[in-house]
Motif scaffolding. Structure first.
Motif, mmCIF file in Angstrom:
data_model
loop_
_atom_site.group_PDB
_atom_site.id
_atom_site.type_symbol
_atom_site.label_atom_id
_atom_site.label_comp_id
_atom_site.label_asym_id
_atom_site.label_seq_id
_atom_site.Cartn_x
_atom_site.Cartn_y
_atom_site.Cartn_z
ATOM 1 N N ASP A 1 12.967 -25.672 10.184
ATOM 2 C CA ASP A 1 13.163 -25.341 11.605
ATOM 3 C C ASP A 1 12.324 -24.122 11.980
ATOM 4 O O ASP A 1 11.772 -23.442 11.124
ATOM 5 N N ASP A 2 12.258 -23.864 13.292
ATOM 6 C CA ASP A 2 11.528 -22.671 13.731
ATOM 7 C C ASP A 2 12.412 -21.427 13.730
ATOM 8 O O ASP A 2 11.933 -20.314 13.711
ATOM 9 N N VAL A 3 13.719 -21.616 13.737
ATOM 10 C CA VAL A 3 14.665 -20.510 13.593
ATOM 11 C C VAL A 3 15.550 -20.829 12.396
ATOM 12 O O VAL A 3 16.118 -21.914 12.335
ATOM 13 N N TYR A 4 15.632 -19.917 11.443
ATOM 14 C CA TYR A 4 16.437 -20.235 10.256
ATOM 15 C C TYR A 4 16.979 -18.982 9.588
ATOM 16 O O TYR A 4 16.467 -17.886 9.779
ATOM 17 N N LEU A 5 18.037 -19.201 8.781
ATOM 18 C CA LEU A 5 18.632 -18.116 7.994
ATOM 19 C C LEU A 5 17.871 -17.995 6.681
ATOM 20 O O LEU A 5 17.640 -18.975 5.994
ATOM 21 N N GLY A 6 17.505 -16.763 6.331
ATOM 22 C CA GLY A 6 16.683 -16.565 5.149
ATOM 23 C C GLY A 6 17.386 -16.871 3.849
ATOM 24 O O GLY A 6 16.764 -17.277 2.882
ATOM 25 N N ARG A 7 18.722 -16.687 3.832
ATOM 26 C CA ARG A 7 19.417 -16.780 2.548
ATOM 27 C C ARG A 7 19.569 -18.214 2.048
ATOM 28 O O ARG A 7 19.851 -18.439 0.879
ATOM 29 N N ILE A 8 19.389 -19.206 2.955
ATOM 30 C CA ILE A 8 19.567 -20.600 2.539
ATOM 31 C C ILE A 8 18.288 -21.166 1.948
ATOM 32 O O ILE A 8 18.329 -22.063 1.128
ATOM 33 N N PHE A 9 17.151 -20.628 2.374
ATOM 34 C CA PHE A 9 15.871 -21.282 2.072
ATOM 35 C C PHE A 9 15.033 -20.494 1.075
ATOM 36 O O PHE A 9 15.350 -19.370 0.702
#
Lengths: 346, 251
Positions: free
Chosen positions: A91-99
């Motif tokens: 996605d263009d907006v995402y949480l850093g800790r998941i990826f």
């Protein structure tokens, strides 16, 4: 009957306690007081002397106090932050800790740091740009990992690294003025050797001693005073061109590769490659030279030596991962046995 | 040798002989197996195999899982205890799908990606602290907010941010701790309003503001009075509820 036996038992006890056996009941019970064997007494004496001699040092006391407490094991970053099993962001907006961590181009990493220190935000002038490098310290043998080491690394574009290095140069008399102008604290020829011998110059005031090869026989006379500061070819403090040596010792960057206490196969180090206001291409060139220089100390085995590089800028906590494989030259593995190629029949 | 019984896979154990049985000799009708032929290695225990998720159809709207008629897949225990027993969902069998066909087709509000649900949950409740300089003149722009998001571990592009209509200019210490809101769009579909709070900051220790413990929990009202309605409607962060409860207990 029971009462009678009790009386006899008590009386025998009484006799033993006051050592009356010899005088009263010499014929009835045998008690012998022979001396103990020679060796046993000596052993006991030695034990006593050892316990007295062992005085606890300060380090021992600290260790004793630590034994009861729970000691925290510091894990290496490679084990703590392992992101390769995570999915890649879509996605263009995402949480850093998941990826997975984002891999930045070098120029973008620098620009991101410049945003953080912009005058409208934190407004900090000239912080150092550093590389946080992680190593795989496995040696040729499985049981012997590479030991931690320290290196002085050359750079192409100079910058003020902020370390104070006091240098004593021992050279022929023609070069004295040029060396002192270039940045040596003190320079001289044979008279310096005499001064050190007499004690008018103390070596505590200098960090590094560099020397010309021509004056080596005179330096060897004060080998005992120089101790670890003795100029050597390996440390690049001894050579034919003293000016080149001085420039190397003054302007190069220190890099000390350390290992974790409980994990000797994982290493790390931080090296500064310049200040944030420098040109991006200059920073990148400095980085290339440093990586090339570090790869020289790789042990002769297959597999990678540098495992991960992140660009940091110390007052801020942001870390940007870069693709380090772009800057490492491909190594040729020595294959001594070449496969025989079958030639076509004519 | 490894063999698998067809049919039920309930508590199967797949074994392999440790020492192979010897071959028949010439004119042998039968022979006895030796003791070592009865040693086995365990290859797999089917009870320990990871069990697949269960597909369900929701019969009611449930927050952060979906709306009525959504098809979801959950872990077995979670599905049994929290969804099937209370009657919030049914199995997604072909008969049930036909039965709830009218609901399934009517609702078309699927998220743009499977990670968007968790992101929305975080963004709705978060309160972004926007750190700006105390000495130099500035005007709040999109990249300022992008950097402040990045330091918190949320990655945003400049395209996805829509700023408030009025400009915010500083430094102005009267605006310290005041709130406003921005809009973030995920994949150009979902739109969220995010609460922001201004904070002035420097690296010069003499110019720093007096230290207040947990300054991020104190709000000084809305920056623009017309936004107050929207800000009050937004859900507050978790620690703020906790803070209010704590005060009540102290009284």
């Amino acid at each position: 009957m029971a009462s009678a036996t009790r009386i006899i038992h008590n009386s025998i006890n009484f006799i033993h306690r006051y050592n009356l056996s010899t005088c009263i009941l010499s014929g009835l019970s045998q008690v012998r007081h022979y001396a103990a064997r020679k060796s046993t007494r000596e052993k006991a004496r030695k034990k006593k002397s050892l316990t007295i001699m062992k005085k606890l040092t300060l380090a021992d006391k600290i260790q004793k106090s630590k034994k009861n407490k729970v000691v925290q094991v510091i894990k290496p970053d490679a084990l703590r932050y392992f992101d390769e099993s995570k999915p890649a962001p879509t996605d263009d907006v995402y949480l850093g800790r998941i990826f997975k961590w984002n891999i930045y181009p070098f120029s973008e990493a620098i620009l991101n740091h410049r945003e953080f220190f912009h005058p409208t935000m934190y407004d900090y002038k000239d912080p150092y740009v550093q590389l946080l490098i992680e190593f795989n310290m496995k040696g040729v043998k499985k049981t012997k990992p590479v030991e931690p080491f320290k290196k002085l690394l050359n750079i192409k574009h100079k910058f003020d690294h902020g370390e104070e290095r006091r240098i004593l140069a021992i050279c022929p008399p023609e070069e004295e003025a040029a060396l002192e102008a270039a940045g040596a604290l003190h320079a001289g020829g044979t008279n310096i050797v005499k001064d050190i011998m007499s004690g008018s110059i103390s070596l505590d005031n200098f960090d590094i001693v560099i020397a010309n090869v021509k004056l080596m026989p005179e330096i060897l006379t004060i080998r005992g005073l120089l101790k670890k500061k003795i100029p050597t070819l390996k440390a690049e403090t001894l050579g034919g061109n003293t000016l080149k040596l001085l420039n190397h010792q003054l302007n190069s960057v220190t890099c000390s590769v350390k290992t974790y206490k409980d994990f000797p196969e994982y290493g790390y180090s931080t090296v500064s490659i310049g200040t944030l206001d420098m040109d991006i291409n200059h920073l990148e060139e400095n980085m290339k030279i440093i990586i090339d220089n570090l790869m020289l100390s790789k042990p002769k085995r297959s597999g990678s030596f540098i495992t991960r590089i992140r660009v940091i800028c110390p007052p801020s906590n942001e870390k940007f991962k870069i693709n380090h494989n772009l800057y490492i030259k491909e190594e040729k593995i020595n294959t001594e046995i070449e496969d025989e190629v079958a030639l076509p029949l004519e | 040798m490894a063999a698998q019984i067809q049919g039920s896979q309930h508590s199967q154990r797949i074994l392999k002989r440790k020492y192979p049985v010897r071959l028949f000799k010439k004119d042998d009708t039968h022979f006895e197996l030796r003791r070592k032929n009865f040693y086995y290695d365990l290859i797999e225990d089917t009870d320990l195999r990871k069990k697949p998720n269960i597909d369900l159809i929701l019969t009611k709207d449930i927050e952060s899982y979906g709306k009525k008629g959504d098809k979801i897949s959950l872990k077995r225990l979670k599905a049994y205890n929290d969804f099937l027993l209370p009657g919030l969902a049914v199995y997604a069998t072909p008969e049930n799908i036909q039965k709830y066909m009218s609901i399934v087709i009517s609702t078309e509000h699927q998220h743009s990606s499977k990670y968007a649900i968790e992101l929305l949950k975080v963004l709705e409740k978060c309160c972004l602290i926007v750190n700006m300089n105390i000495d130099n003149h500035w005007k709040l722009e999109k990249w300022h907010i992008k950097v402040n998001f990045r330091t918190c571990g949320i990655y945003v592009t400049e395209k996805s941010i829509t700023m408030p209509k009025k400009d915010i200019i500083g430094p102005n210490l009267q605006n310290e701790g005041k709130e406003f809101y921005i809009k973030v769009t995920i994949n150009e579909t979902e739109e969220v309003k995010v609460r922001c709070r201004l904070h002035h900051v420097t690296t010069v220790p003499e110019h720093q503001l007096p230290e207040i413990s947990e300054f991020w929990k104190i709000s000084n009202g809305a920056l623009f009075p017309e936004d107050e309605k929207v800000l009050n409607a937004l859900p507050r962060p978790k620690w703020e509820d906790y803070n209010i409860e704590k005060q009540m207990y102290n009284c």
